[in-house]
Design a protein around this motif. Structure first.
Motif, PDB file in Angstrom:
ATOM      1  N   GLU A   1      44.648  48.504  43.560  1.00  0.00           N
ATOM      2  CA  GLU A   1      43.126  47.004  44.271  1.00  0.00           C
ATOM      3  C   GLU A   1      42.254  48.004  44.352  1.00  0.00           C
ATOM      4  OE1 GLU A   1      42.150  44.279  45.645  1.00  0.00           O
ATOM      5  OE2 GLU A   1      44.233  43.460  44.338  1.00  0.00           O
ATOM      6  N   ARG A   2      42.019  49.715  44.293  1.00  0.00           N
ATOM      7  CA  ARG A   2      41.189  50.681  44.153  1.00  0.00           C
ATOM      8  C   ARG A   2      40.342  49.758  43.299  1.00  0.00           C
ATOM      9  NH1 ARG A   2      43.024  56.227  46.196  1.00  0.00           N
ATOM     10  NH2 ARG A   2      44.293  56.064  47.937  1.00  0.00           N
ATOM     11  N   ASN A   3      40.735  49.674  42.112  1.00  0.00           N
ATOM     12  CA  ASN A   3      39.647  49.420  40.908  1.00  0.00           C
ATOM     13  C   ASN A   3      39.097  48.250  41.441  1.00  0.00           C
ATOM     14  OD1 ASN A   3      41.534  51.571  38.739  1.00  0.00           O
ATOM     15  ND2 ASN A   3      42.978  50.304  39.135  1.00  0.00           N
ATOM     16  N   ARG A   4      39.059  46.955  42.321  1.00  0.00           N
ATOM     17  CA  ARG A   4      37.861  46.432  42.422  1.00  0.00           C
ATOM     18  C   ARG A   4      36.953  46.967  43.356  1.00  0.00           C
ATOM     19  NH1 ARG A   4      39.885  41.371  40.218  1.00  0.00           N
ATOM     20  NH2 ARG A   4      41.740  41.322  38.929  1.00  0.00           N
ATOM     21  N   GLU A   5      37.587  48.040  44.168  1.00  0.00           N
ATOM     22  CA  GLU A   5      36.287  47.866  45.339  1.00  0.00           C
ATOM     23  C   GLU A   5      35.080  48.471  44.324  1.00  0.00           C
ATOM     24  OE1 GLU A   5      38.114  51.803  46.678  1.00  0.00           O
ATOM     25  OE2 GLU A   5      39.336  50.795  47.428  1.00  0.00           O
ATOM     26  N   PRO A   6      33.939  47.998  44.576  1.00  0.00           N
ATOM     27  CA  PRO A   6      32.684  48.501  44.240  1.00  0.00           C
ATOM     28  C   PRO A   6      32.777  49.561  43.563  1.00  0.00           C
ATOM     29  CG  PRO A   6      31.921  47.304  46.287  1.00  0.00           C
ATOM     30  CD  PRO A   6      33.691  47.427  45.806  1.00  0.00           C
ATOM     31  N   PHE A   7      31.803  49.966  43.018  1.00  0.00           N
ATOM     32  CA  PHE A   7      31.531  51.371  42.814  1.00  0.00           C
ATOM     33  C   PHE A   7      30.536  52.063  44.076  1.00  0.00           C
ATOM     34  CE2 PHE A   7      32.375  50.486  38.305  1.00  0.00           C
ATOM     35  CZ  PHE A   7      33.187  51.515  37.800  1.00  0.00           C
ATOM     36  N   VAL A   8      30.749  53.351  44.345  1.00  0.00           N
ATOM     37  CA  VAL A   8      30.224  54.070  45.680  1.00  0.00           C
ATOM     38  C   VAL A   8      29.162  54.762  45.132  1.00  0.00           C
ATOM     39  CG1 VAL A   8      32.301  54.663  47.031  1.00  0.00           C
ATOM     40  CG2 VAL A   8      31.745  56.422  45.380  1.00  0.00           C
ATOM     41  N   PHE A   9      28.201  54.503  44.060  1.00  0.00           N
ATOM     42  CA  PHE A   9      27.292  54.982  43.308  1.00  0.00           C
ATOM     43  C   PHE A   9      26.432  53.682  42.735  1.00  0.00           C
ATOM     44  CE2 PHE A   9      30.133  55.834  40.898  1.00  0.00           C
ATOM     45  CZ  PHE A   9      30.830  55.442  39.768  1.00  0.00           C
ATOM     46  N   GLU A  10      25.641  53.265  42.750  1.00  0.00           N
ATOM     47  CA  GLU A  10      24.794  52.408  41.928  1.00  0.00           C
ATOM     48  C   GLU A  10      24.970  52.816  39.813  1.00  0.00           C
ATOM     49  OE1 GLU A  10      23.389  49.313  41.099  1.00  0.00           O
ATOM     50  OE2 GLU A  10      23.376  49.867  42.976  1.00  0.00           O
ATOM     51  N   PRO A  11      25.602  52.130  39.819  1.00  0.00           N
ATOM     52  CA  PRO A  11      25.748  52.273  38.114  1.00  0.00           C
ATOM     53  C   PRO A  11      24.675  52.603  37.533  1.00  0.00           C
ATOM     54  CG  PRO A  11      27.149  50.129  38.562  1.00  0.00           C
ATOM     55  CD  PRO A  11      26.256  51.097  40.579  1.00  0.00           C
ATOM     56  N   GLY A  12      23.589  51.963  37.719  1.00  0.00           N
ATOM     57  CA  GLY A  12      22.699  51.890  36.946  1.00  0.00           C
ATOM     58  C   GLY A  12      22.078  53.417  36.767  1.00  0.00           C
ATOM     59  N   GLU A  13      22.138  54.403  38.175  1.00  0.00           N
ATOM     60  CA  GLU A  13      21.546  55.261  37.941  1.00  0.00           C
ATOM     61  C   GLU A  13      21.904  56.107  37.700  1.00  0.00           C
ATOM     62  OE1 GLU A  13      21.381  55.879  42.625  1.00  0.00           O
ATOM     63  OE2 GLU A  13      19.146  53.645  42.185  1.00  0.00           O
ATOM     64  N   ILE A  14      23.535  56.333  37.365  1.00  0.00           N
ATOM     65  CA  ILE A  14      24.008  57.234  36.652  1.00  0.00           C
ATOM     66  C   ILE A  14      23.996  57.547  35.081  1.00  0.00           C
ATOM     67  CG2 ILE A  14      26.541  58.085  35.954  1.00  0.00           C
ATOM     68  CD1 ILE A  14      26.579  58.266  38.898  1.00  0.00           C
ATOM     69  N   ASP A  15      23.177  58.817  35.111  1.00  0.00           N
ATOM     70  CA  ASP A  15      22.809  59.935  33.953  1.00  0.00           C
ATOM     71  C   ASP A  15      23.584  59.465  32.797  1.00  0.00           C
ATOM     72  OD1 ASP A  15      19.801  59.841  34.441  1.00  0.00           O
ATOM     73  OD2 ASP A  15      21.355  60.448  36.027  1.00  0.00           O
ATOM     74  N   ALA A  16      25.175  60.253  32.603  1.00  0.00           N
ATOM     75  CA  ALA A  16      25.915  60.144  31.145  1.00  0.00           C
ATOM     76  C   ALA A  16      27.100  60.497  32.327  1.00  0.00           C
ATOM     77  CB  ALA A  16      25.198  61.640  30.924  1.00  0.00           C
ATOM     78  N   VAL A  17      28.137  60.243  31.647  1.00  0.00           N
ATOM     79  CA  VAL A  17      30.093  60.327  31.697  1.00  0.00           C
ATOM     80  C   VAL A  17      30.153  61.173  30.718  1.00  0.00           C
ATOM     81  CG1 VAL A  17      32.037  59.611  31.806  1.00  0.00           C
ATOM     82  CG2 VAL A  17      30.068  58.017  32.258  1.00  0.00           C
ATOM     83  N   VAL A  18      30.657  62.240  31.022  1.00  0.00           N
ATOM     84  CA  VAL A  18      31.584  63.407  30.303  1.00  0.00           C
ATOM     85  C   VAL A  18      33.091  63.235  30.216  1.00  0.00           C
ATOM     86  CG1 VAL A  18      31.664  65.798  29.847  1.00  0.00           C
ATOM     87  CG2 VAL A  18      30.168  65.455  30.992  1.00  0.00           C
ATOM     88  N   LEU A  19      33.593  62.656  29.539  1.00  0.00           N
ATOM     89  CA  LEU A  19      35.376  62.006  29.299  1.00  0.00           C
ATOM     90  C   LEU A  19      35.878  63.576  28.743  1.00  0.00           C
ATOM     91  CD1 LEU A  19      37.051  59.465  30.138  1.00  0.00           C
ATOM     92  CD2 LEU A  19      36.264  58.933  27.228  1.00  0.00           C
ATOM     93  N   THR A  20      37.564  63.414  29.823  1.00  0.00           N
ATOM     94  CA  THR A  20      38.011  64.446  29.286  1.00  0.00           C
ATOM     95  C   THR A  20      38.823  63.727  28.091  1.00  0.00           C
ATOM     96  OG1 THR A  20      39.665  63.876  31.218  1.00  0.00           O
ATOM     97  CG2 THR A  20      38.333  65.386  31.316  1.00  0.00           C
ATOM     98  N   HIS A  21      39.462  62.903  28.192  1.00  0.00           N
ATOM     99  CA  HIS A  21      40.118  62.799  27.357  1.00  0.00           C
ATOM    100  C   HIS A  21      40.417  60.885  27.386  1.00  0.00           C
ATOM    101  CE1 HIS A  21      43.609  62.808  30.342  1.00  0.00           C
ATOM    102  NE2 HIS A  21      43.924  62.542  29.566  1.00  0.00           N
ATOM    103  N   ALA A  22      41.450  59.990  26.593  1.00  0.00           N
ATOM    104  CA  ALA A  22      41.156  58.839  26.511  1.00  0.00           C
ATOM    105  C   ALA A  22      41.927  58.249  27.226  1.00  0.00           C
ATOM    106  CB  ALA A  22      41.821  58.142  24.654  1.00  0.00           C
ATOM    107  N   HIS A  23      43.239  59.036  28.014  1.00  0.00           N
ATOM    108  CA  HIS A  23      44.228  57.926  28.974  1.00  0.00           C
ATOM    109  C   HIS A  23      42.801  57.691  30.231  1.00  0.00           C
ATOM    110  CE1 HIS A  23      47.378  60.833  27.574  1.00  0.00           C
ATOM    111  NE2 HIS A  23      47.250  60.033  26.908  1.00  0.00           N
ATOM    112  N   ILE A  24      44.357  56.085  30.127  1.00  0.00           N
ATOM    113  CA  ILE A  24      43.633  54.954  30.888  1.00  0.00           C
ATOM    114  C   ILE A  24      42.717  55.486  32.184  1.00  0.00           C
ATOM    115  CG2 ILE A  24      43.695  53.176  31.857  1.00  0.00           C
ATOM    116  CD1 ILE A  24      42.969  52.287  29.332  1.00  0.00           C
ATOM    117  N   ASP A  25      43.527  56.250  32.970  1.00  0.00           N
ATOM    118  CA  ASP A  25      43.187  57.155  34.597  1.00  0.00           C
ATOM    119  C   ASP A  25      42.282  57.458  34.023  1.00  0.00           C
ATOM    120  OD1 ASP A  25      45.165  58.503  32.878  1.00  0.00           O
ATOM    121  OD2 ASP A  25      46.111  59.668  34.359  1.00  0.00           O
ATOM    122  N   HIS A  26      41.711  58.281  32.680  1.00  0.00           N
ATOM    123  CA  HIS A  26      40.542  58.851  32.880  1.00  0.00           C
ATOM    124  C   HIS A  26      39.606  57.643  32.195  1.00  0.00           C
ATOM    125  CE1 HIS A  26      42.040  62.889  33.478  1.00  0.00           C
ATOM    126  NE2 HIS A  26      43.792  62.445  33.420  1.00  0.00           N
TER     127      HIS A  26
END
Ligand SMILES: [Zn+2]
Length: 467
Positions: free
Chosen positions: A41-66
């Motif tokens: 259910e936590r996945n459905r909560e709105p993000f606590v930040f404004e997605p449009g205000e995020i400048d970049a994402v750095v991703l460790t790996h492809a697994h879905i929990d990341h």
């Protein structure tokens, strides 16, 4: 300047950290919560930040929990780049649309269930297959060991984490003021040393702050030799006594590792050739991606490739793609192995195979990865006598095995060794990505054995970064 823990704090899923430096906002991972219904259910909560205000994402790996909430992030307004290794980007190109597809199916199933009841309503998927596809244009692959500026004043370098193809430890250098830099390292998921196909985790010598995963921070795994022996003895037993081996396995990483181990066992004549079915379209595609990136394989696998043999193929290995082919496997009752996803038995074709085999005394269920609390896989591993599958009760009569040595996560020894590689004492070691008790035990072990100061943040806690 601070980092807020938005996931994988007190859980092992939903990895997500928000770095705030001046006016810039960078996410490290944007993972999906997995496990019980409440967790999801936590996945459905709105993000606590404004997605449009995020400048970049750095991703460790492809697994879905990341990576699993990147499609939602993009749909909700994120317009920056997702920086990761090339192979992570390619794996995400199959995993994220697939994840969207699963979300659509799940929403449809839940809507159907509510149909005709007083609370009948249409349940919207978390995101769609199309969202999963659309977000891929945001991905930006870089090489390991390459310095890259993500936003002004923040540099990133990715190092091999040895966990799954493309997995990375993230090194971040944040310029706090003229000439003063703070270095933050995220271990991501760290692999075990000697894990098949991927290299060993890279040693990192210095950091001011280290975020370390702790999935298996309270235990030691079987050795690589043990896991191979345990796997071969199960196969030998089935080859003598009959029965079928069912392996619930993650499509990306674990499945390829088992194929590799079986290739080895067959090459040494330890087991006789027998049919092995990979029953997961995703695993079939993932294996193809692995083959595209043989250049990042470890030395052992390179030897195979140089000899002209494929470390991910052997006679008897069958890739099952269509639903009809999968259904035909129900007729297999002896002398074969079926490897299918999902790895925690929550969805996918594995549930059909369990339904056909869990009650058979001659069948063997072989678990090769972490089983989150609340999942069907965890109930079976914990010794449930009866389980419900597709609304029906089944007696657990099959043999249940757990081979932990296959885990793509370093154990307590591996994690401590890696931390021991820091020559300079970090200001703080932040213990994340573990169940609550495990984090506590592991943090204590770090303090006792390495003398590093530790922090165990809760979800939404912030860590102030000081120079
Ligand atoms: Zn992982």
């Amino acid at each position: 300047m601070n980092i807020q823990c938005l996931g994988a704090a007190g859980t092992v899923t939903g990895s997500c950290y928000l770095l705030a430096v001046g006016e810039y906002r960078v996410l490290v991972d944007c993972g999906m919560f997995q496990g019980s219904g409440e967790m999801e259910e936590r996945n459905r909560e709105p993000f606590v930040f404004e997605p449009g205000e995020i400048d970049a994402v750095v991703l460790t790996h492809a697994h879905i929990d990341h990576s699993g909430l990147i499609p939602k992030l993009c749909r909700d307004g994120f317009r920056g780049r997702v920086i990761c290794t090339h192979s992570t980007a390619e794996l995400c190109s199959i995993l994220l649309p697939d994840s969207g597809h699963i979300q659509e199916m799940e929403a449809e199933r839940r809507s159907r269930k509510k149909k005709g009841t007083r609370v009948a309503r249409h349940i919207r998927p978390l995101y769609t297959e199309e969202d999963g596809r659309r977000c891929l244009s945001r991905f930006f692959g870089i090489d390991y060991d390459e310095m890259h500026e993500i936003v002004p004043g923040v540099q990133v370098r990715l190092q091999d984490a040895g966990h799954v193809l493309g997995s990375a430890i993230i090194e971040l250098w944040v310029e706090v003021e003229e000439g003063k830099t703070c270095k933050v390292v995220f271990s991501g998921d760290l692999g075990s040393r000697g894990q098949a196909i991927v290299k060993d985790p890279t040693w990192i010598a210095e950091a001011d702050y280290v975020f370390i995963e702790s999935t298996y921070g309270d235990r030691l795994h079987d050795h690589k030799i043990d896991r191979r022996q345990r796997l071969s003895s199960i196969v030998q037993r089935v080859q003598e006594e009959g029965g079928t081996i069912i392996v619930p396995s993650f499509a990306v990483g674990r499945t390829q590792e088992i194929i590799y181990e079986l290739t080895e066992l067959l090459a040494h004549g330890t087991i006789k050739p027998f049919p092995v079915f990979i029953d997961s379209p995703l695993a079939v595609e993932a294996t193809r991606v692995f083959r595209n990136h043989e250049d990042v394989f470890d030395e052992e696998s390179q030897v195979y490739i140089q000899r002209g043999t494929d470390p991910l193929a052997f006679p008897g290995l069958v890739f099952v793609e269509t639903k009809e082919e999968s259904q035909r496997l129900n007729m297999v009752t002896s002398g074969a192995m079926i490897i299918s996803s999902s790895g925690m038995c929550e969805a996918g074709r594995i549930k059909h195979h369990l339904r056909h085999h869990i009650w058979r005394p001659k069948s063997h269920l072989v678990f090769v990865g972490y089983q989150a609390p609340g999942t069907l896989g965890r109930r079976i591993v914990d010794g449930a006598r009866h389980v419900r599958i597709f609304g029906r009760d089944y007696k657990v009569a099959a043999h249940v095995h757990m081979i932990e040595g296959f885990s793509a996560h370093a154990d307590r020894g591996g994690l401590l060794d890696w931390l021991g590689g820091f020559i300079q004492k970090p200001k703080k070691v932040i213990v994340v990505h573990g169940e609550p008790d495990v984090r506590k035990i592991f943090a204590q072990t770090i303090e006792e054995e390495l003398g590093f100061e530790t922090v165990i943040p809760e979800r939404f806690d912030s860590i102030e970064l000081l120079v």
